[in-house]
Design a protein around this motif. Structure first.
Motif, PDB file in Angstrom:
ATOM      1  N   ASP A  10       0.857  -1.453  -0.406  1.00 55.22           N
ATOM      2  CA  ASP A  10      -0.053   0.010  -0.146  1.00 55.22           C
ATOM      3  C   ASP A  10       0.825   0.906  -0.109  1.00 55.22           C
ATOM      4  OD1 ASP A  10      -2.030   1.537   0.115  1.00 55.22           O
ATOM      5  OD2 ASP A  10      -1.747   1.627   2.375  1.00 55.22           O
ATOM      6  N   THR A  11       1.305   1.647  -1.278  1.00 60.02           N
ATOM      7  CA  THR A  11       2.382   2.990  -1.585  1.00 60.02           C
ATOM      8  C   THR A  11       1.906   3.912  -1.919  1.00 60.02           C
ATOM      9  OG1 THR A  11       4.131   1.703  -3.235  1.00 60.02           O
ATOM     10  CG2 THR A  11       3.742   1.298  -1.113  1.00 60.02           C
ATOM     11  N   PHE A  12       2.196   5.275  -2.697  1.00 58.55           N
ATOM     12  CA  PHE A  12       1.523   5.971  -3.496  1.00 58.55           C
ATOM     13  C   PHE A  12       1.907   4.959  -4.987  1.00 58.55           C
ATOM     14  CE2 PHE A  12       3.751   8.900  -6.486  1.00 58.55           C
ATOM     15  CZ  PHE A  12       2.856  10.238  -6.685  1.00 58.55           C
ATOM     16  N   LEU A  13       3.172   4.256  -5.351  1.00 56.22           N
ATOM     17  CA  LEU A  13       3.328   3.844  -6.185  1.00 56.22           C
ATOM     18  C   LEU A  13       2.304   3.302  -6.865  1.00 56.22           C
ATOM     19  CD1 LEU A  13       4.681   3.530  -9.191  1.00 56.22           C
ATOM     20  CD2 LEU A  13       6.379   2.302  -7.939  1.00 56.22           C
ATOM     21  N   SER A  54       9.774   4.590  -4.219  1.00 50.40           N
ATOM     22  CA  SER A  54       8.627   5.179  -3.465  1.00 50.40           C
ATOM     23  C   SER A  54       7.688   3.908  -3.171  1.00 50.40           C
ATOM     24  CB  SER A  54       8.263   6.528  -3.997  1.00 50.40           C
ATOM     25  OG  SER A  54       7.855   6.122  -5.592  1.00 50.40           O
ATOM     26  N   GLY A  55       7.471   3.306  -4.215  1.00 51.36           N
ATOM     27  CA  GLY A  55       6.939   2.067  -4.092  1.00 51.36           C
ATOM     28  C   GLY A  55       7.716   0.506  -3.353  1.00 51.36           C
ATOM     29  N   LYS A  56       8.295   1.011  -2.344  1.00 57.46           N
ATOM     30  CA  LYS A  56       9.342   0.012  -2.493  1.00 57.46           C
ATOM     31  C   LYS A  56       9.097  -1.228  -2.999  1.00 57.46           C
ATOM     32  CE  LYS A  56       7.418   1.329   2.527  1.00 57.46           C
ATOM     33  NZ  LYS A  56       6.611   1.509   3.547  1.00 57.46           N
ATOM     34  N   VAL A  57      10.129  -1.340  -4.129  1.00 56.76           N
ATOM     35  CA  VAL A  57      10.286  -2.470  -4.984  1.00 56.76           C
ATOM     36  C   VAL A  57      11.256  -2.468  -5.787  1.00 56.76           C
ATOM     37  CG1 VAL A  57       7.149  -2.612  -5.589  1.00 56.76           C
ATOM     38  CG2 VAL A  57       9.097  -1.199  -6.813  1.00 56.76           C
ATOM     39  N   LEU A  58      11.878  -2.443  -4.710  1.00 55.93           N
ATOM     40  CA  LEU A  58      13.701  -2.480  -5.417  1.00 55.93           C
ATOM     41  C   LEU A  58      13.907  -3.539  -4.912  1.00 55.93           C
ATOM     42  CD1 LEU A  58      14.851   1.072  -5.616  1.00 55.93           C
ATOM     43  CD2 LEU A  58      14.096   0.374  -6.975  1.00 55.93           C
ATOM     44  N   SER A  59      12.981  -4.619  -3.720  1.00 52.14           N
ATOM     45  CA  SER A  59      13.744  -5.414  -3.476  1.00 52.14           C
ATOM     46  C   SER A  59      13.611  -6.072  -4.857  1.00 52.14           C
ATOM     47  CB  SER A  59      13.066  -5.519  -2.682  1.00 52.14           C
ATOM     48  OG  SER A  59      11.354  -6.217  -3.057  1.00 52.14           O
ATOM     49  N   ASN A  60      13.146  -6.579  -5.785  1.00 47.75           N
ATOM     50  CA  ASN A  60      12.872  -7.117  -6.633  1.00 47.75           C
ATOM     51  C   ASN A  60      14.012  -6.352  -8.179  1.00 47.75           C
ATOM     52  OD1 ASN A  60      10.151  -8.704  -6.617  1.00 47.75           O
ATOM     53  ND2 ASN A  60       9.186  -7.483  -7.890  1.00 47.75           N
ATOM     54  N   LEU A  61      15.004  -5.906  -7.703  1.00 48.50           N
ATOM     55  CA  LEU A  61      16.335  -5.743  -8.372  1.00 48.50           C
ATOM     56  C   LEU A  61      16.961  -7.547  -8.086  1.00 48.50           C
ATOM     57  CD1 LEU A  61      16.961  -2.368  -7.814  1.00 48.50           C
ATOM     58  CD2 LEU A  61      16.453  -2.819  -9.620  1.00 48.50           C
ATOM     59  N   LYS A  62      17.367  -7.938  -7.232  1.00 46.28           N
ATOM     60  CA  LYS A  62      17.808  -8.479  -7.076  1.00 46.28           C
ATOM     61  C   LYS A  62      17.077 -10.218  -7.937  1.00 46.28           C
ATOM     62  CE  LYS A  62      15.136 -10.690  -2.615  1.00 46.28           C
ATOM     63  NZ  LYS A  62      15.244 -10.496  -1.507  1.00 46.28           N
ATOM     64  N   ARG A  63      16.210 -10.416  -8.540  1.00 45.62           N
ATOM     65  CA  ARG A  63      15.319 -11.414  -8.740  1.00 45.62           C
ATOM     66  C   ARG A  63      16.249 -11.350 -10.344  1.00 45.62           C
ATOM     67  NH1 ARG A  63       9.239 -12.047  -7.111  1.00 45.62           N
ATOM     68  NH2 ARG A  63       9.916 -13.756  -8.743  1.00 45.62           N
ATOM     69  N   ILE A  64      16.505  -9.826 -10.820  1.00 44.60           N
ATOM     70  CA  ILE A  64      16.768  -9.625 -12.406  1.00 44.60           C
ATOM     71  C   ILE A  64      17.955  -8.392 -12.292  1.00 44.60           C
ATOM     72  CG2 ILE A  64      14.070  -9.007 -13.203  1.00 44.60           C
ATOM     73  CD1 ILE A  64      15.126  -6.025 -12.818  1.00 44.60           C
TER      74      ILE A  64
END
Length: 252
Positions: A10-13, A54-64
């Motif tokens: 639940d983020t702005f993004l 801002s959307g707290k999705v940078l954790s997916n960088l480790k997957r790519i």
């Protein structure tokens, strides 16, 4: 094993309309493709990372990370030899070619990361509905959303089959790389058989529900622009227009 990139937060993004996020994605691609200056692309990359943060999705960088590394490595290696230049560093490798290779690597990695951020913060259903709202025929929007679902499904199926064969005693880890590839080749057949079987069941389910019977259809989900969507759209438009004007005026 979850192969989907979407992170339910639940983020702005996440609360932005998918059409807004598509506009930001398109704007990022336009700027990245226009410029070949490393400083501009690094600045764009920083903005994209802040956008993803801002959307707290940078954790997916480790997957790519493997994809990002391979794209960067291949770009640097190829352009270091192919670009040419006057400043020799080692054999045919030139300083100009090396810098250009790094620039191209940053360009494509920024585009990949921006796409990852979009998929990590937007559900497949929202993407499909957003495309429909943009006047894309809903059959085409559905096909696009199905393709997004299909890739993780294929990867997940192949992973399941590989683990099942390993549990039966199949050795896939020993030997050199060519031997390992040969061991994996027989696993392609059951993977595709499973995917085709699932696709057939999927198509029958669509037919039983009357998919494609009418040209227009209703949707359970509703999309509406909010104030923050208009603000993000205006900022994106101004940034893209500024980038185009600078490109034209200074011819860089």
């Amino acid at each position: 094993m979850d192969m989907f990139l979407y992170l339910d937060k639940d983020t702005f993004l996440h609360r932005l309309d998918p059409r807004t996020k598509l506009a930001v994605l398109f704007g990022t691609f336009v700027i990245a493709l226009m410029y070949t200056y490393l400083s501009v692309l690094l600045a764009l990359g920083l903005v994209v990372l802040l956008y993803g943060y801002s959307g707290k999705v940078l954790s997916n960088l480790k997957r790519i990370r493997v994809v990002l590394f391979m794209v960067g490595l291949m770009s640097i290696v190829i352009w270091s030899f192919a670009r040419g230049g006057n400043t020799r560093l080692l054999g045919p490798i030139t300083k100009e070619g090396l810098i250009y290779g790094i620039t191209v690597a940053v360009k494509f990695n920024v585009m990949i990361i921006s796409g990852m951020i979009f998929l990590s913060s937007t559900t497949v259903e929202a993407i499909a509905l957003g495309l429909v709202k943009l006047k894309v025929p809903y059959r085409g929007a559905f096909a696009f959303s199905t393709a997004i679902r299909l890739v993780p499904t294929i990867v997940s199926t192949s992973y399941t089959i590989t683990q099942a064969q390993k549990s039966r005693g199949l050795d896939l880890d020993s030997g050199h790389i060519i031997q390992r590839i040969k061991k994996y080749l027989p696993l392609i057949i059951p993977t595709f058989v499973s995917v085709i079987r699932g696709t057939n069941v999927f198509s029958m389910a669509l037919e039983s529900k009357g998919f494609g019977y009418a040209d227009e259809r209703t949707f359970y989900m509703e999309l509406n622009f909010s104030k923050k969507d208009y603000i993000v759209l205006i900022i994106t438009l101004l940034v893209v227009l500024f980038a185009i004007l600078v490109k034209i005026k200074y011819k860089i």
